[in-house]
Design a protein around this motif. Structure first.
Motif, mmCIF file in Angstrom:
data_model
loop_
_atom_site.group_PDB
_atom_site.id
_atom_site.type_symbol
_atom_site.label_atom_id
_atom_site.label_comp_id
_atom_site.label_asym_id
_atom_site.label_seq_id
_atom_site.Cartn_x
_atom_site.Cartn_y
_atom_site.Cartn_z
ATOM 1 N N GLN A 116 -6.329 44.187 -100.704
ATOM 2 C CA GLN A 116 -5.080 43.436 -100.817
ATOM 3 C C GLN A 116 -4.896 42.584 -99.573
ATOM 4 N N ASN A 117 -4.207 41.475 -99.748
ATOM 5 C CA ASN A 117 -3.860 40.623 -98.612
ATOM 6 C C ASN A 117 -2.696 41.276 -97.880
ATOM 7 N N LEU A 118 -2.849 41.486 -96.592
ATOM 8 C CA LEU A 118 -1.832 42.209 -95.829
ATOM 9 C C LEU A 118 -1.646 41.563 -94.472
ATOM 10 N N GLY A 165 4.921 40.631 -95.532
ATOM 11 C CA GLY A 165 4.030 40.124 -94.489
ATOM 12 C C GLY A 165 4.623 39.020 -93.651
ATOM 13 N N ASN A 166 5.532 38.238 -94.254
ATOM 14 C CA ASN A 166 6.102 37.102 -93.537
ATOM 15 C C ASN A 166 7.445 37.401 -92.883
ATOM 16 N N CYS A 185 -9.214 51.599 -90.694
ATOM 17 C CA CYS A 185 -8.134 51.425 -91.657
ATOM 18 C C CYS A 185 -7.266 50.271 -91.163
ATOM 19 N N ALA A 186 -6.347 49.827 -91.985
ATOM 20 C CA ALA A 186 -5.457 48.722 -91.617
ATOM 21 C C ALA A 186 -4.036 49.236 -91.487
ATOM 22 N N LEU A 187 -3.348 48.769 -90.452
ATOM 23 C CA LEU A 187 -1.948 49.127 -90.206
ATOM 24 C C LEU A 187 -1.072 47.942 -90.605
ATOM 25 N N VAL A 188 -0.207 48.136 -91.585
ATOM 26 C CA VAL A 188 0.679 47.079 -92.053
ATOM 27 C C VAL A 188 1.868 46.971 -91.111
ATOM 28 N N LEU A 189 2.140 45.759 -90.630
ATOM 29 C CA LEU A 189 3.278 45.503 -89.746
ATOM 30 C C LEU A 189 4.317 44.662 -90.475
ATOM 31 N N GLN A 190 5.571 44.972 -90.249
ATOM 32 C CA GLN A 190 6.675 44.156 -90.750
ATOM 33 C C GLN A 190 7.949 44.565 -90.028
ATOM 34 N N THR A 191 8.925 43.690 -90.045
ATOM 35 C CA THR A 191 10.261 44.128 -89.653
ATOM 36 C C THR A 191 10.677 45.218 -90.630
#
Length: 892
Positions: free
Chosen positions: A323-325, A446-447, A412-418
């Protein structure tokens, strides 16, 4: 709202009311504890005013509430006590001073600034009551990560976040009592990277050091209560610093970590080698206002495991996360010889089987580890983030004998967001429509990283006003955006009113394009000054946001709009208009088939009427009358200029007709009916493919549904050929694309320079999914009353939405059985009402009054054939060719 005296008897509350008790501890040993009880009549239960006197800096209070029912005068039980605490409200509350390195730290003055590590040892006396109050107030010129005795302070990422640093600088407050040694030696250590403060920002190479060319730290540590001995530790010359083992960390280009330069124990060891740690220098206090933000912090909100390890045609190793993250990698374990480099390059797509990096433009998007020869565990870049699905790994392969790259255990990937609170959900019987909604949600997630950006991957990532303006209603449904967008709007206002002449807001906020990108007044984009606060008010009912932004709104409409002799927009001014119309050439995204001036004039009529309503709400009576009269005059001028007596528009496009219908610009219902008929014809001539850009896309399905052509809207939604909402999904998209064809059918990337694969603006159609397919929308601001009026259509036979309103949870679910048996299930939260309009009522009579229901669960049934008039047929030459082809079938 009036506050009655504490002695007022409960019986006087009548049919509804509530009681608030505020317990305020003494601010010092000499003061007495105060407790007040405040009884208030009425049913208001959201955003009620604070009943006591305002809290002072650092002051704490406990609050609890009980209600008086509509049915009886006996109160409910008391709620549990809730603790509230005030931050530092005055500039004089800060005794700390910003500090930086007293000498250069191997940084190129014209290039990126090397991150700095700061530290200070201190001792807590046994007489200091650590548990009573231990607060760390902290911010930086850059982005920071703080530690106390080696343990992280909080779980924030990219703190203090991105604001208009010349005007407003966020600081954070942490309770660090659990991290302290109550009696003994302690170490506070902070690492600071350049973040948005000093990094290269903007496109076409961008600019560095927009806000400053020195990294800095501002810390104030206060331990102990008001009636105990206190320890106050501030950033000053007593601190020491050193260059970080992170040798470079940039937003666009990524991070380089040289483990050979690591200083073990720097976060927690009481003593350090003073030969390697250096003096600091105090900086002047920032001129910007120091503010505790309303917005939640950026956090890691999800961990994503990779799904595939790919060897490309050229032999490169690529990891696919499915997935795009937006976020960072976490390297769980790496052991390589000393000096060995491993580089991770991030991108959203593959092209011809290789990493597709061309859309990144001047952004490198790569992180590098230089090994020390010792094992490295759980490493992640600290001061950058990337938009990606694929990561190319150089210097580490599955065949390595000293520790192979393994799909399941290495990364692994860590998803960041407010870290906003999720509030809205939607699903239906159509899997690809569900994917569309999920893609829009993922693009928003993501944005919305510190600010609402246009894209999270290339050399841009800016807070464009137009993108958010069209997506705001959808965003407010998906998440509670009140705090984050309120903060961002403060930056918009301060930059508009202090930095830009004539009341014109910048295109992007914070405005890093100042001096590069001309500030030219633009409809749609600059109308965000009015329409975004209005969208927030409709979602949350907070009049305070309208008051906060009112000077900005008035400045834009009174001074910013460049008007012609007829007081509509100056027609000589080029407008972005229906940006990214699908017919626009890849290198000319503004070449729309709809006149930019026409779009601008439509928006001007609309925002003037909205500001008239806002002026009335905030009590600006003279302004309300003025804008209402102005709106009527502009409406008359617009109709004479653009609308024929039949109702057709000079601009015969889907965008123009849709805006006119949604903004109610026609004089009569007959005119609107003819315009809607023409819109439906254009949709059929386009074979239901999307023909709209930024301005038209959010409204076209609403315009069709409002005008009785809901099946046309469903047919557009479900169209698979490009340009359409389903086309990206058929190409494997997991986020919304910037262009309708960011990827072409042959798998190649659109040649246009602006080709992002994570751009929420064109996903604004999900607002129609919420309001028309699922059927829920607010009637009163804050959802005190709301509408439940779904219109099923297409091949979708059930749908549901849920939303956490300020009053509680709304649930709306409908299904169709046995062809035409329609069932609606509705949950109305406490202290709310819903207007229920069944599908047959809404289509037969647009003025139907519906049925009001109160709090609780409700069920309704009726007859409704969602396949009636399905599927609409295209018009034009293509239809005739298809019919001719079918008639000859079997003869050849």
């Amino acid at each position: 709202m009036a506050i009655r005296a504490p002695g007022w008897h409960a019986a006087e509350l009548g049919t509804a009311g509530y009681e608030i008790e505020v317990d305020r501890p003494a601010a010092s040993a000499a003061e007495e504890r105060g407790r007040g009880r405040y009884r208030v009549p009425g049913s208001a239960s959201v955003l009620v005013p604070w009943p006591s006197t305002p809290l002072r800096s650092r002051e704490q209070a406990r609050v609890r509430v009980r209600a008086f029912s509509n049915m009886k005068l006996e109160p409910t039980g008391w709620s549990p006590w809730t603790l509230v605490e005030c931050a530092l409200l005055e500039r004089g509350d800060w005794s700390a001073r910003p500090i930086t390195s007293a000498r250069p730290l191997d940084s190129d003055v014209a290039g990126p600034l090397r991150p700095i590590r700061f530290r200070r040892t201190f001792t807590v006396s046994p007489d200091v009551a650590v548990a009573a109050r231990s607060r760390l107030y902290i911010t930086s010129l850059g982005v920071y990560k703080a530690f106390v005795n080696g343990r992280p302070v909080g779980d924030h990422c990219m703190a203090p976040g991105w604001t208009s640093y010349h005007h407003r600088l966020n600081y954070q407050v942490f309770d660090i009592a659990p991290l302290l040694n109550p009696s003994g030696d302690n170490v506070i250590a902070v690492e600071v990277g350049e973040g948005w403060y000093a990094t290269r920002l903007g496109f076409s190479g961008g600019r560095r050091h927009i806000y400053g060319n020195e990294l800095g730290l501002l810390v104030q540590l206060e331990i102990g209560g008001p009636d105990t001995e206190r320890l106050v530790l501030v950033s000053d010359k007593s601190w020491s610093c050193n260059a970080s083992a992170i040798t470079r960390s940039e937003i666009y280009d990524g991070e380089v970590y040289d483990a050979r330069e690591e200083c073990p124990g720097w976060k927690e060891a009481p003593e350090q080698n003073h030969q390697t740690w250096h003096a600091v220098r105090e900086l002047p206090m920032p001129q910007a206002e120091l503010v505790a933000p309303d917005a939640p912090p950026v956090r890691v909100t999800e961990v994503i495991k990779p799904v595939a390890l790919i060897i490309t045609p050229t032999g490169k190793t690529v990891i696919d996360f499915g997935q795009n993250l937006v976020g960072r990698l976490l390297v769980r374990s790496l052991h390589k010889p000393r000096g060995h480099e491993v580089t991770f390059t991030h991108a959203e797509v593959l092209e011809n089987g290789e990493l597709g990096i061309r859309p990144l433009r001047h952004a490198r998007c790569a992180d590098t580890i230089v090994s020390s020869g010792e094992p490295l565990q759980n490493w992640s870049p600290q001061f950058t983030f990337h938009g990606f699905r694929y990561v190319q790994v150089d210097g580490w392969s599955p065949e390595d004998s000293d520790g192979p790259l393994l799909l399941d255990t290495s990364l692994c990937a860590l998803v960041l967001q407010t870290d906003l609170v999720r509030t809205g959900y939607f699903s239906c019987s159509h899997a690809k429509v569900n994917q569309l909604h999920e893609n829009a949600w993922r693009s928003m997630r993501g944005n919305f990283l510190s600010i609402p950006t246009d894209c999270p991957q290339r050399d841009e990532r800016l807070g464009w006003t137009g993108d958010l303006q069209v997506f705001a209603p959808s965003a407010n449904f998906l998440y509670n955006t009140a705090g984050m967008l309120s903060d961002w709007l403060k930056d918009l206002a301060v930059e508009q009113l202090k930095d830009v002449a004539d009341g014109v807001p910048p295109f992007a906020v914070p405005n890093v394009l100042h001096g590069i990108f001309p500030v030219v007044p633009q409809a749609v984009w600059d109308d965000a000054t009015i329409l975004i606060p209005w969208a927030l008010y409709r979602s949350y009912g907070d009049v305070g946001i309208l008051r906060q932004q009112y000077p900005s709104m008035v400045a834009w409409l009174d001074r910013g709009v460049r008007r012609g002799p007829d007081r509509l927009w100056d027609s000589q001014l080029w407008q972005l208009g229906d940006w990214l119309d699908p017919t626009a050439p890849p290198d000319q995204p503004g070449a729309s088939r709809t006149s930019g001036s026409l779009v601008a004039d439509m928006y001007l009529v609309h925002v003037t009427s909205v500001l008239a309503k806002i002026s009335d709400i905030v009590g600006e009576v003279k302004d309300a009358r003025r804008y209402a009269a102005d709106s009527q005059q502009l409406m008359s001028t617009f109709r004479a200029k653009y609308i024929a007596p039949s109702g057709l528009l000079v601009g015969d496009t889907q965008t123009a007709l849709s805006l006119a219908l949604v903004f109610d610009l026609h004089e009569t219902r007959e005119q609107a009916s003819r315009a809607a008929e023409r819109l439906a014809e254009l949709v059929q001539f386009a074979r239901f493919r999307v023909s709209t850009g930024f301005a038209g896309t959010p409204v076209i399905t609403h315009a069709l549904t409002k005008s009785g052509y809901h099946q046309m809207a469903y047919r557009m939604l479900l169209e698979k050929n490009r340009p359409s909402w389903m086309y990206p999904i058929s190409m494997g998209a997991t986020t919304v694309w910037e262009r309708w064809d960011s990827m072409l059918p042959d798998g190649s990337i659109n040649p246009g320079e602006m080709t992002s694969f994570n751009h929420y603006a064109l996903g604004s159609v999900i607002n129609w999914l919420h309001e028309c397919v699922a059927g829920v929308s607010p009637l009163e601001p804050g959802w005190k009353t709301f509408r439940a009026a779904p219109i099923p259509g297409g091949t979708i036979d059930h749908a549901e939405a849920s939303y956490e309103t300020p009053y509680g949870r709304v649930e709306c679910h409908w299904s169709i059985r046995d062809g035409d048996h329609f069932e609606l299930s509705l949950l109305v939260p406490a202290n709310s009402r819903a207007l229920v309009i069944m599908p047959h009522e809404r289509t037969q009579d647009p003025d139907v009054s519906g049925k009001w229901v109160g709090s609780g669960r409700h069920r309704f049934q009726s007859r409704w054939d969602h396949l009636a008039q399905w599927s609409p047929k295209p018009l034009g030459l293509q239809k005739h060719l298809e019919e001719a082809s079918n008639s000859w079938e079997g003869y050849f």
